[in-house]
Design a protein around this motif. Sequence first.
Motif, PDB file in Angstrom:
ATOM      1  N   SER A 460     111.423  77.443  15.844  1.00  0.00           N
ATOM      2  CA  SER A 460     111.901  76.864  14.590  1.00  0.00           C
ATOM      3  C   SER A 460     111.573  75.367  14.519  1.00  0.00           C
ATOM      4  CB  SER A 460     113.419  77.078  14.469  1.00  0.00           C
ATOM      5  OG  SER A 460     113.854  76.790  13.161  1.00  0.00           O
ATOM      6  N   TYR A 461     111.822  74.659  15.623  1.00  0.00           N
ATOM      7  CA  TYR A 461     111.561  73.205  15.642  1.00  0.00           C
ATOM      8  C   TYR A 461     110.065  72.922  15.559  1.00  0.00           C
ATOM      9  CZ  TYR A 461     111.663  68.326  17.117  1.00  0.00           C
ATOM     10  OH  TYR A 461     111.486  66.965  17.170  1.00  0.00           O
ATOM     11  N   ARG A 462     109.263  73.699  16.283  1.00  0.00           N
ATOM     12  CA  ARG A 462     107.807  73.507  16.230  1.00  0.00           C
ATOM     13  C   ARG A 462     107.282  73.729  14.808  1.00  0.00           C
ATOM     14  NH1 ARG A 462     104.696  73.274  20.811  1.00  0.00           N
ATOM     15  NH2 ARG A 462     105.736  73.691  22.821  1.00  0.00           N
ATOM     16  N   GLU A 463     107.770  74.778  14.152  1.00  0.00           N
ATOM     17  CA  GLU A 463     107.307  75.075  12.799  1.00  0.00           C
ATOM     18  C   GLU A 463     107.778  74.013  11.801  1.00  0.00           C
ATOM     19  OE1 GLU A 463     108.303  79.076  11.721  1.00  0.00           O
ATOM     20  OE2 GLU A 463     106.678  79.934  12.936  1.00  0.00           O
ATOM     21  N   ALA A 464     108.949  73.436  12.049  1.00  0.00           N
ATOM     22  CA  ALA A 464     109.426  72.339  11.190  1.00  0.00           C
ATOM     23  C   ALA A 464     108.476  71.148  11.282  1.00  0.00           C
ATOM     24  CB  ALA A 464     110.840  71.927  11.588  1.00  0.00           C
ATOM     25  N   LEU A 465     108.024  70.846  12.505  1.00  0.00           N
ATOM     26  CA  LEU A 465     107.071  69.735  12.686  1.00  0.00           C
ATOM     27  C   LEU A 465     105.718  70.070  12.048  1.00  0.00           C
ATOM     28  CD1 LEU A 465     107.748  68.618  16.388  1.00  0.00           C
ATOM     29  CD2 LEU A 465     108.639  67.627  14.274  1.00  0.00           C
ATOM     30  N   THR A 466     105.302  71.313  12.164  1.00  0.00           N
ATOM     31  CA  THR A 466     104.042  71.742  11.536  1.00  0.00           C
ATOM     32  C   THR A 466     104.131  71.619  10.014  1.00  0.00           C
ATOM     33  OG1 THR A 466     103.606  73.293  13.342  1.00  0.00           O
ATOM     34  CG2 THR A 466     102.385  73.629  11.298  1.00  0.00           C
ATOM     35  N   ALA A 467     105.259  72.040   9.455  1.00  0.00           N
ATOM     36  CA  ALA A 467     105.473  71.916   8.004  1.00  0.00           C
ATOM     37  C   ALA A 467     105.466  70.454   7.587  1.00  0.00           C
ATOM     38  CB  ALA A 467     106.791  72.575   7.613  1.00  0.00           C
ATOM     39  N   LEU A 468     106.035  69.596   8.430  1.00  0.00           N
ATOM     40  CA  LEU A 468     106.052  68.157   8.146  1.00  0.00           C
ATOM     41  C   LEU A 468     104.642  67.589   8.138  1.00  0.00           C
ATOM     42  CD1 LEU A 468     107.774  65.534   7.808  1.00  0.00           C
ATOM     43  CD2 LEU A 468     107.764  65.355  10.304  1.00  0.00           C
ATOM     44  N   ARG A 469     103.821  68.043   9.088  1.00  0.00           N
ATOM     45  CA  ARG A 469     102.453  67.528   9.198  1.00  0.00           C
ATOM     46  C   ARG A 469     101.573  67.996   8.044  1.00  0.00           C
ATOM     47  NH1 ARG A 469     101.051  69.871  13.636  1.00  0.00           N
ATOM     48  NH2 ARG A 469      99.828  71.514  12.679  1.00  0.00           N
ATOM     49  N   SER A 470     101.685  69.270   7.675  1.00  0.00           N
ATOM     50  CA  SER A 470     100.756  69.852   6.706  1.00  0.00           C
ATOM     51  C   SER A 470     101.364  70.096   5.331  1.00  0.00           C
ATOM     52  CB  SER A 470     100.209  71.169   7.259  1.00  0.00           C
ATOM     53  OG  SER A 470     101.274  72.065   7.533  1.00  0.00           O
ATOM     54  N   ALA A 471     102.663  69.703   5.158  1.00  0.00           N
ATOM     55  CA  ALA A 471     103.372  69.956   3.893  1.00  0.00           C
ATOM     56  C   ALA A 471     103.310  71.441   3.524  1.00  0.00           C
ATOM     57  CB  ALA A 471     102.803  69.094   2.767  1.00  0.00           C
ATOM     58  N   ASP A 472     103.469  72.303   4.528  1.00  0.00           N
ATOM     59  CA  ASP A 472     103.409  73.751   4.339  1.00  0.00           C
ATOM     60  C   ASP A 472     104.774  74.253   3.862  1.00  0.00           C
ATOM     61  OD1 ASP A 472     103.333  76.549   4.652  1.00  0.00           O
ATOM     62  OD2 ASP A 472     101.867  76.407   6.268  1.00  0.00           O
ATOM     63  N   MET A 473     104.859  74.553   2.571  1.00  0.00           N
ATOM     64  CA  MET A 473     106.121  74.955   1.964  1.00  0.00           C
ATOM     65  C   MET A 473     106.595  76.315   2.499  1.00  0.00           C
ATOM     66  SD  MET A 473     106.976  72.594  -0.349  1.00  0.00           S
ATOM     67  CE  MET A 473     107.720  73.231  -1.854  1.00  0.00           C
TER      68      MET A 473
END
Length: 541
Positions: A460-473
């Motif tokens: 969950s935390y890794r995906e939150a950082l990925t979403a932050l980096r790529s603005a992946d909604m």
Amino acid sequence: MDIAFGLIGGLGLFLYGMNVMAAGLEKSAGDKLKRFIEILTSNRFMGVVVGALVTMVVQSSSATTVMVVGFVNAGVMKLTQAVGVIMGANIGTTITAQLVSINLTAIAPISVGIGVGIWLFTSNRKVKNFAEIIIGFGILFLGMDMMKHAVKPLRQYEGFTNLLLSFGQPNITDRVLAILTGFGITAIIQSSSATTGILIALASQGLLPIESAFPVILGTNIGTCVTAMISSIGANKTAKRAALVHLLFNVIGTVLFAILLAKPTIHFVTQWSDDPARQLANAHTLFNISNTLLLVWFVPLFVYAAKKIIPYDQNEERQIRGIKYIDDRILETPSIAIGQVSREVLHMGNVALESYKYSIEAFFKTDVKLAQETFKVEKIVNDMERQISSYLLKVSNTEISGKQREMIEGFFNTINDIERVGDHADNLAELAIYRVENKLDFSDKALEELRIMHERVEKSYREALTALRSADMQMAQRVIEREGEIDHMEKMLRANHISRLNKQQCIPGSGVIFLDIISNLERIADHSSNIALAVMDLNKK
């Protein structure tokens, strides 16, 4: 005294007008500047173009070079890229000289009046930015006119006119003195454009022929390096090399033109125009363009020389855990500074992830050394939060758009969530040490449950950082949905463990630790969800 006051006042208006115009241009073109930097490659010729364009906007080669030092220090730009931008900055700064050499004094008050009128009667931010450009343009020419009138009486002072005329003499002493004069004035004022403005004011009154002005102009190009050299103090070695390349480039160009190319340049500009002010501006432009065209082919040699003078250190490329991407020198272009903050926040998130991984491994492997490493990394996370917060405050005090202000507010919330992840990692490390010191055992079932929950939380935390980096909604939405699942899991594991305690399948000491661990894991999932929500909020607006 009247001459001094008039010259100082005119110079003040000139610099203020230049800054107002540059601020308006930067706000209008901020995002475009960011894209220019992003498309930079190791191609030195592209770097020259970008350097010239950026300097045309910020109206100062010193400001551009200081930004380049900041970019290199923050890892945005490599040294080979920086050299091209620095060379282009010297071309971009000649635009100011070309502008002020044209007699536009008559329209300066009209420009200020129209600009102020537009600024007062519109609420549209883009229109206000355009109004600032017009206002700055008018003030710049009012200051130029004031300087011209201030120096006019100097024609009556024979000693002063003889001094200026001596600068044009062919002997080495007078030529070096002229170069040092240009260097000294520019180093003090911290603006080659302002020095050129003074020279054009003198030339327009017939006090400074091109033969005398040209070596002074050469000196201004060395003087403008002082700002970048001072700025590089405290930066990393690569940034210091960028500032050194700027100095080497301008010194070599100045020596080359002073010895070999001064006469051809002067001959060309005098054939082109009879106006002394235009001759000076054209000579300034011709020198900088020619110098760049001549030396751009030797970029590898400049880089080699800089690395020899400032030797390579084996520790230079070690992995940086702390602040890596933000730099006060980049604040000159807020749009780029905000982009760097985004990278730094993500970097902080990865450092916190490293802290979390150490802590959970310390528990499962009963390794006190890993727990101690968690404490070290968590201190770095805390320090990063303080530094990023301070930087965000500085950015928020610059001229930024409403959208950018919303991004800053989002970053404040996100770094707080990341810092809390680090705190929970710290708690987990303390629990790991407590387990080791008290020799607490856990049932295979309990360890399996903890491992499953940990894997969900880390994902969950890794995906939150990925979403932050790529603005992946979509990924952000998955993190938010998983947070509910983890909450349910925490309640279920809590109930299961209390049941095992009641059945005396676990000792009470281990039971307390188990419940504290799942509580900390659930809180990390909450902060991951908060980060994902911030991504969703920003991209919906």
